[in-house]
Design an enzyme around this catalytic site. Structure first.
Site, PDB file in Angstrom:
ATOM      1  N   ILE A 152      41.221  41.682  41.733  1.00 19.98           N
ATOM      2  CA  ILE A 152      39.985  42.407  41.476  1.00 19.98           C
ATOM      3  C   ILE A 152      40.041  43.795  42.104  1.00 19.98           C
ATOM      4  O   ILE A 152      40.689  44.012  43.118  1.00 19.98           O
ATOM      5  CB  ILE A 152      38.742  41.624  41.960  1.00 19.98           C
ATOM      6  CG1 ILE A 152      38.709  41.496  43.479  1.00 19.98           C
ATOM      7  CG2 ILE A 152      38.678  40.254  41.302  1.00 19.98           C
ATOM      8  CD1 ILE A 152      37.411  40.909  44.006  1.00 19.98           C
ATOM      9  N   CYS A 153      39.379  44.726  41.474  1.00 20.72           N
ATOM     10  CA  CYS A 153      39.369  46.118  41.927  1.00 20.72           C
ATOM     11  C   CYS A 153      38.357  46.287  43.054  1.00 20.72           C
ATOM     12  O   CYS A 153      37.163  46.114  42.851  1.00 20.72           O
ATOM     13  CB  CYS A 153      39.024  47.040  40.766  1.00 20.72           C
ATOM     14  SG  CYS A 153      38.909  48.767  41.255  1.00 20.72           S
ATOM     15  N   LEU A 154      38.864  46.634  44.233  1.00 24.84           N
ATOM     16  CA  LEU A 154      38.006  46.863  45.392  1.00 24.84           C
ATOM     17  C   LEU A 154      38.260  48.221  46.031  1.00 24.84           C
ATOM     18  O   LEU A 154      37.769  48.505  47.113  1.00 24.84           O
ATOM     19  CB  LEU A 154      38.234  45.767  46.439  1.00 24.84           C
ATOM     20  CG  LEU A 154      37.868  44.345  46.028  1.00 24.84           C
ATOM     21  CD1 LEU A 154      38.261  43.360  47.114  1.00 24.84           C
ATOM     22  CD2 LEU A 154      36.386  44.240  45.742  1.00 24.84           C
ATOM     23  N   LYS A 159      38.011  46.221  35.470  1.00 23.61           N
ATOM     24  CA  LYS A 159      37.847  46.267  36.927  1.00 23.61           C
ATOM     25  C   LYS A 159      38.735  45.232  37.597  1.00 23.61           C
ATOM     26  O   LYS A 159      38.318  44.480  38.467  1.00 23.61           O
ATOM     27  CB  LYS A 159      36.384  46.065  37.291  1.00 23.61           C
ATOM     28  CG  LYS A 159      35.527  47.212  36.801  1.00 23.61           C
ATOM     29  CD  LYS A 159      34.098  47.044  37.187  1.00 23.61           C
ATOM     30  CE  LYS A 159      33.291  48.197  36.607  1.00 23.61           C
ATOM     31  NZ  LYS A 159      31.876  47.989  36.735  1.00 23.61           N
TER      32      LYS A 159
END
Length: 174
Positions: free
Chosen positions: A118-120, A111
């Protein structure tokens, strides 16, 4: 907002919304936007401290207000795990949310993108787009980084990918 937990909803309603639609290339309007960003961050930090939920320190690391650095931490099993935090304000800001980076965690979870971003995309970016220009850096921390840390740090710690700073990787000594 109706499906959010009460703590998130309460926190979000206490962070001031921003009004100036300006990015780093917009001169005086950007200066006004930065003032709004600082007001929102100060309010969010004060609220966190008053609720005994202090979990980050951040500030602009350049005079233009386009590079931000700091620390964030998460407490898991009564131990504090601290990480460097950084991001650049995109030139298309506020239409585009900043990509929050935790460089120490780069490559430790799926993620996350290259460089520790970071994966958002799935959960946060549509919300950001819907609330542009009212959302700012404080909102990105509250609705982006905080839930990401809560979801990922326990998994990373329990899997051994992240070690507490007090844990020594002592070699076998005879």
């Amino acid at each position: 907002m109706e499906s959010w937990d009460p703590n998130t909803k309460s926190a979000l309603t206490q962070i001031p919304l921003l009004t100036t639609r300006a990015g780093p290339r917009d001169g005086a309007a950007w200066t006004q936007r930065l003032k709004e960003e600082y007001r929102a961050l100060i309010a969010y930090t004060a609220m966190n401290k008053s609720n005994d939920n202090d979990w980050f320190r951040i500030s602009a690391s350049d005079t233009a207000g386009t590079r931000w650095t700091g620390k964030c931490w998460y407490v898991h099993n009564l131990r504090r795990y601290e990480f460097d935090l950084q991001f650049d304000v995109p030139v298309t800001y506020p239409s585009t949310a900043p990509e929050i980076e935790l460089p120490q965690l780069d490559g430790k979870t799926h993620k996350m993108y290259r460089g520790g971003k970071i994966c958002l995309t799935v959960h946060f970016k549509p919300l950001w787009a819907k609330n542009c220009p009212r959302f700012g850096i404080a909102h990105a921390l509250c609705l982006g980084l905080a839930p990401w840390l809560a979801a990922e740090v326990p998994v990373l710690v329990d899997s051994g990918m992240v070690k507490h700073k007090d844990d020594t990787s002592s070699s076998s000594e005879s």
